[in-house]
Every structure is written in structure tokens, then in C-alpha cells.
Design a protein around this motif. Structure first.
Motif, PDB file in Angstrom:
ATOM      1  N   GLN A 125       0.816  -1.218   0.000  1.00  0.00           N
ATOM      2  CA  GLN A 125       0.000   0.000   0.000  1.00  0.00           C
ATOM      3  C   GLN A 125       0.844   1.259   0.000  1.00  0.00           C
ATOM      4  N   GLN A 126       2.041   1.178   0.553  1.00  0.00           N
ATOM      5  CA  GLN A 126       2.878   2.353   0.739  1.00  0.00           C
ATOM      6  C   GLN A 126       3.859   2.577  -0.405  1.00  0.00           C
ATOM      7  N   LEU A 127       3.857   1.716  -1.427  1.00  0.00           N
ATOM      8  CA  LEU A 127       4.862   1.798  -2.481  1.00  0.00           C
ATOM      9  C   LEU A 127       4.287   2.364  -3.779  1.00  0.00           C
ATOM     10  N   PHE A 128       5.140   3.029  -4.539  1.00  0.00           N
ATOM     11  CA  PHE A 128       4.858   3.481  -5.904  1.00  0.00           C
ATOM     12  C   PHE A 128       3.586   4.330  -5.991  1.00  0.00           C
ATOM     13  N   GLY A 129       3.541   5.345  -5.128  1.00  0.00           N
ATOM     14  CA  GLY A 129       2.378   6.226  -5.128  1.00  0.00           C
ATOM     15  C   GLY A 129       2.143   6.899  -6.467  1.00  0.00           C
ATOM     16  N   ARG A 130       3.215   7.272  -7.156  1.00  0.00           N
ATOM     17  CA  ARG A 130       3.067   7.970  -8.438  1.00  0.00           C
ATOM     18  C   ARG A 130       2.479   7.051  -9.493  1.00  0.00           C
ATOM     19  N   GLU A 131       3.025   5.855  -9.622  1.00  0.00           N
ATOM     20  CA  GLU A 131       2.543   4.921 -10.639  1.00  0.00           C
ATOM     21  C   GLU A 131       1.193   4.293 -10.268  1.00  0.00           C
ATOM     22  N   ALA A 132       0.984   4.080  -8.974  1.00  0.00           N
ATOM     23  CA  ALA A 132      -0.229   3.387  -8.536  1.00  0.00           C
ATOM     24  C   ALA A 132      -1.422   4.328  -8.362  1.00  0.00           C
ATOM     25  N   GLU A 133      -1.166   5.638  -8.324  1.00  0.00           N
ATOM     26  CA  GLU A 133      -2.254   6.590  -8.125  1.00  0.00           C
ATOM     27  C   GLU A 133      -3.267   6.481  -9.272  1.00  0.00           C
ATOM     28  N   GLY A 134      -4.514   6.362  -8.907  1.00  0.00           N
ATOM     29  CA  GLY A 134      -5.566   6.253  -9.912  1.00  0.00           C
ATOM     30  C   GLY A 134      -5.818   4.841 -10.384  1.00  0.00           C
ATOM     31  N   VAL A 135      -4.956   3.898 -10.006  1.00  0.00           N
ATOM     32  CA  VAL A 135      -5.167   2.489 -10.366  1.00  0.00           C
ATOM     33  C   VAL A 135      -5.896   1.810  -9.204  1.00  0.00           C
ATOM     34  N   PRO A 136      -7.129   1.359  -9.400  1.00  0.00           N
ATOM     35  CA  PRO A 136      -7.884   0.788  -8.276  1.00  0.00           C
ATOM     36  C   PRO A 136      -7.358  -0.581  -7.868  1.00  0.00           C
ATOM     37  N   TRP A 137      -7.579  -0.906  -6.613  1.00  0.00           N
ATOM     38  CA  TRP A 137      -7.265  -2.247  -6.142  1.00  0.00           C
ATOM     39  C   TRP A 137      -8.333  -3.225  -6.615  1.00  0.00           C
ATOM     40  N   ASN A 138      -7.905  -4.351  -7.114  1.00  0.00           N
ATOM     41  CA  ASN A 138      -8.808  -5.467  -7.404  1.00  0.00           C
ATOM     42  C   ASN A 138      -8.916  -6.299  -6.132  1.00  0.00           C
ATOM     43  N   HIS A 139     -10.139  -6.563  -5.687  1.00  0.00           N
ATOM     44  CA  HIS A 139     -10.328  -7.261  -4.414  1.00  0.00           C
ATOM     45  C   HIS A 139     -11.083  -8.565  -4.586  1.00  0.00           C
ATOM     46  N   CYS A 140     -10.706  -9.528  -3.773  1.00  0.00           N
ATOM     47  CA  CYS A 140     -11.469 -10.759  -3.609  1.00  0.00           C
ATOM     48  C   CYS A 140     -11.258 -11.187  -2.164  1.00  0.00           C
ATOM     49  N   HIS A 141     -11.911 -12.268  -1.733  1.00  0.00           N
ATOM     50  CA  HIS A 141     -11.733 -12.714  -0.354  1.00  0.00           C
ATOM     51  C   HIS A 141     -10.274 -13.107  -0.124  1.00  0.00           C
ATOM     52  N   GLY A 142      -9.629 -12.412   0.802  1.00  0.00           N
ATOM     53  CA  GLY A 142      -8.272 -12.769   1.187  1.00  0.00           C
ATOM     54  C   GLY A 142      -7.180 -11.932   0.566  1.00  0.00           C
ATOM     55  N   PHE A 143      -7.376 -11.417  -0.654  1.00  0.00           N
ATOM     56  CA  PHE A 143      -6.300 -10.738  -1.365  1.00  0.00           C
ATOM     57  C   PHE A 143      -6.796  -9.483  -2.086  1.00  0.00           C
ATOM     58  N   GLY A 144      -5.846  -8.637  -2.435  1.00  0.00           N
ATOM     59  CA  GLY A 144      -6.084  -7.505  -3.311  1.00  0.00           C
ATOM     60  C   GLY A 144      -4.830  -7.267  -4.124  1.00  0.00           C
ATOM     61  N   TRP A 145      -4.960  -6.709  -5.341  1.00  0.00           N
ATOM     62  CA  TRP A 145      -3.788  -6.510  -6.173  1.00  0.00           C
ATOM     63  C   TRP A 145      -3.963  -5.334  -7.123  1.00  0.00           C
ATOM     64  N   LYS A 146      -2.803  -4.781  -7.501  1.00  0.00           N
ATOM     65  CA  LYS A 146      -2.711  -3.754  -8.534  1.00  0.00           C
ATOM     66  C   LYS A 146      -1.647  -4.182  -9.536  1.00  0.00           C
ATOM     67  N   HIS A 147      -1.897  -3.924 -10.808  1.00  0.00           N
ATOM     68  CA  HIS A 147      -0.930  -4.209 -11.865  1.00  0.00           C
ATOM     69  C   HIS A 147      -0.508  -2.866 -12.439  1.00  0.00           C
ATOM     70  N   ILE A 148       0.739  -2.476 -12.223  1.00  0.00           N
ATOM     71  CA  ILE A 148       1.190  -1.139 -12.615  1.00  0.00           C
ATOM     72  C   ILE A 148       2.469  -1.236 -13.442  1.00  0.00           C
ATOM     73  N   ASP A 149       2.815  -0.112 -14.073  1.00  0.00           N
ATOM     74  CA  ASP A 149       4.053  -0.006 -14.853  1.00  0.00           C
ATOM     75  C   ASP A 149       5.053   0.824 -14.067  1.00  0.00           C
ATOM     76  N   VAL A 150       6.242   0.284 -13.879  1.00  0.00           N
ATOM     77  CA  VAL A 150       7.326   1.001 -13.201  1.00  0.00           C
ATOM     78  C   VAL A 150       8.558   0.917 -14.077  1.00  0.00           C
ATOM     79  N   ALA A 151       8.995   2.047 -14.589  1.00  0.00           N
ATOM     80  CA  ALA A 151      10.195   2.108 -15.434  1.00  0.00           C
ATOM     81  C   ALA A 151      10.121   1.124 -16.598  1.00  0.00           C
ATOM     82  N   GLY A 152       8.933   0.982 -17.164  1.00  0.00           N
ATOM     83  CA  GLY A 152       8.758   0.120 -18.325  1.00  0.00           C
ATOM     84  C   GLY A 152       8.566  -1.348 -18.018  1.00  0.00           C
ATOM     85  N   ALA A 153       8.539  -1.717 -16.749  1.00  0.00           N
ATOM     86  CA  ALA A 153       8.336  -3.116 -16.350  1.00  0.00           C
ATOM     87  C   ALA A 153       6.972  -3.266 -15.688  1.00  0.00           C
ATOM     88  N   SER A 154       6.385  -4.457 -15.788  1.00  0.00           N
ATOM     89  CA  SER A 154       5.099  -4.728 -15.154  1.00  0.00           C
ATOM     90  C   SER A 154       5.339  -5.202 -13.719  1.00  0.00           C
TER      91      SER A 154
END
Length: 329
Positions: A125-154
Motif C-alpha cells: 500500500q505504501q509503495l509506488f504512489g506515483r505509478e499506482a495513483e488512480g489504479v484501483p485495487w482489485n479485491h477478492c476474499h483474502g487478497f487484493g492486487w494492482k498491476h502497474i508499470d514502473v520504469a517500463g516493467a510490469s
């Protein structure tokens, strides 16, 4: 933790009427519904599910996520709380089998997770605020995830609602790698120091080795090739322990002769990566010191002063991950 031990233990074990309790049973459950909602969801998306204490007849049941290390840890917490409060009861521990741990992770880990150059666990939650801003968390029971681009890598940021303490973290790492989602797993967390010169919340640590069950081993990482930040400890000797309560003064004196840091997860995750032929790195905040009292530790993690120091270290951790991505992806 010495005289501060009660500040760590007692908040984790509720004070209940044990007057007619015969014994306390500790075991893991595959059901997330049995884990207590112990954190306000508006302030913490992840790591908020906690063991539930249930009274059934003359027994008090402590139901945890099904990790062998986590059930052991809570049995030790309960026994220690009983000593501190002067109300000891027999603690009956039933540890899950390895296949039960793996089944639990496979059951709840989403099968829709996208492939990524690196999967990051821990303080996501505390990492990559610039890249992750505006990207919603995908949620299910037990987990949540974001797929973002950082320096051209997924980058897949993977958060977990329950505690994947100790060997359960190894099961989670193994599941990610078995599904071939990535070939690089990176864990950002916290650990304790066995070096009296290291003040809490001032340093980051990384390495490629650990001692698990008395056996030393190494794994392949990527951050050892990256230029470190100013407060980075590298190539340090790590030891994996199943419970904080196992880290006694006598143990710390002996362990400090050969190791510098300790936590429950790193060696388990590294061992899973070795078995899968993948890369694994940890990038951990040194949050307490086991051999010298700095008036900071696991017992005061939510103070504003500690939170401010950790925020600064997490910014350095993010910088280190960026360098690793740029250099190795």
C-alpha cells in the motif's frame, strides 16, 4: 523485548474469563470467515484479519490461518499471556499439515492474477504512489492486487488480508511461482536486528542467505547487483525463526555470534524460490533490536514518531526497487 514484552503480547490475546476453562486449543482453519476483523477497513486494506477466540463448552478455541509457524506463534503468545496475567491454562496445539497450508493458499489466491516482471508482497500500500495513483485495487476474499508499470516493467502489487506468517509465506511464494505468474518475487517487510549498533527504524536490509531449522542456504536474487541507497545493509546473515517468543535473551546472545537479522518469513520464501528456480529478494526495515534497548520495538509500532521514520525508509525501498527494475528487467 525484556520488560516491554507485555506491551507486545497482551494486545494480541484478549482478556477473557477463564475461571472454568479446562484448556485452550490452538489450530488453523481453511475458512477466512473464522478470522476476526480486527482492523478498521478505512485505514488498513491488508493484514487486518486476526485469529478468533471462541468459547465452546469448557474449552477456549483459538482459530488462526493454517500455518504451522503461525499456530505455533499463537500458542506461545497465549502461554506467555497466561504467565503475565497469572491465569495459566494448558495450551493444546494442533499444527496443520503441509498440504493443508498449500491447499489454503491455492483456495484463496486469485486465479485471475496477471503475469508480471516482478510480484511484490508486504508493504504494498505504501509503495509506488506515483505509478499506482488512480489504479484501483482489485479485491477478492483474502487478497487484493494492482498491476502497474514502473520504469517500463510490469509490477504486480499483491496484498493479503490475513497474516501469511512464517512458512505460510513460503506456501504463498511457491503458489505464485508454480502458476508461472513471474520469475522474480520481492518481499518488503520488517525484521529484527541482532547487531547492537543498529538502531530501529534507521536501516534497510537485504541479502541472499538464511538459516532455517539450523540449515544455512542461499538463493538467487537481483538486488545485490544494484547500487545501494545510503541506509542499506547488504549481504547480511539472516536467521529464520517461527515465533518472536522463541527469540529469548539466551537465543539472541548465541545467534548474534553468526547472524545479524531475524524474521519468520524470509528463509521460507527464499527456500520456495530456490525450489522453483526463481529469483527472490527481500528489502526489509530493521524495526527492532533484540540485543540492545533503544526504547523502540515491536511494542510501539503505531507511534507517530515510528510511523514517520518508516515512511522515510519505505521511500528508500521504493528507490531501490526502481533501480533493480531498471537494471535487471
Amino acid at each position: 523485548m525484556g520488560e516491554q514484552l507485555h506491551r507486545y503480547v497482551l494486545p494480541k490475546v484478549p482478556e477473557l474469563d477463564l475461571s472454568d476453562v479446562q484448556a485452550i486449543k490452538v489450530y488453523g482453519s481453511p475458512s477466512l470467515a473464522l478470522l476476526l476483523n480486527a482492523k478498521p477497513l478505512d485505514t488498513k486494506l491488508f493484514n487486518w484479519r486476526r485469529p478468533e477466540f471462541i468459547r465452546l463448552g469448557s474449552f477456549l478455541h483459538c482459530v488462526t490461518s493454517p500455518g504451522r509457524d503461525y499456530t505455533w506463534h499463537y500458542a506461545k503468545l497465549i502461554a506467555t499471556a497466561g504467565l503475565i496475567r497469572g491465569e495459566q491454562r494448558p495450551v493444546l496445539l494442533t499444527q496443520p499439515k503441509r498440504y493443508e497450508m498449500d491447499w489454503f493458499i491455492d483456495r484463496w489466491l486469485p486465479h485471475s492474477l496477471p503475469d508480471a516482471d516482478v510480484v511484490v508482497f508486504g508493504y504494498v500500500q505504501q509503495l509506488f504512489g506515483r505509478e499506482a495513483e488512480g489504479v484501483p485495487w482489485n479485491h477478492c476474499h483474502g487478497f487484493g492486487w494492482k498491476h502497474i508499470d514502473v520504469a517500463g516493467a510490469s509490477v504486480l502489487l499483491l496484498g493479503c488480508e490475513f497474516s501469511y506468517w512464517g512458512d505460510l509465506a513460503g506456501s504463498l511464494t511457491a503458489a505464485i511461482l508454480r502458476r508461472e505468474i513471474t520469475s522474480w518475487v520481492l518481499y518488503v517487510g520488517k525484521l529484527g536486528s541482532l547487531d547492537p549498533s543498529l538502531a530501529p527504524n534507521q536501516w534497510l536490509a537485504t541479502g541472499q542467505s538464511s538459516v532455517v531449522d539450523g540449515v544455512p542456504f542461499t538463493w538467487r536474487g537481483r538486488l545485490q547487483y544494484v547500487r545501494p541507497t545510503g541506509r542499506m545493509l547488504r549481504d547480511i546473515c539472516h536467521v529464520t525463526m517461527p515465533s518472536v517468543i522463541d527469540e529469548t535473551r539466551e537465543w539472541a546472545v548465541e545467534a548474534s555470534q553468526s547472524c545479524q537479522v531475524v524474521d519468520p518469513e524470509i528463509g521460507q520464501m527464499g527456500r520456495a524460490a530456490v525450489k522453483a528456480g526463481a529469483s527472490f529478494d527481500y528489502l526489509h526495515l530493521v524495526t527492532d533490536n533484540l540485543v540492545k534497548d533503544f526504547d523502540q520495538g515491536l511494542y510501539d509500532e503505531r507511534s507517530k514518531h515510528v510511523a514517520s521514520q518508516r515512511k522515510s525508509l519505505l521511500l528508500e525501498a521504493e528507490q531501490m526497487i526502481r533501480r533493480g527494475i531498471i537494471q535487471t528487467c
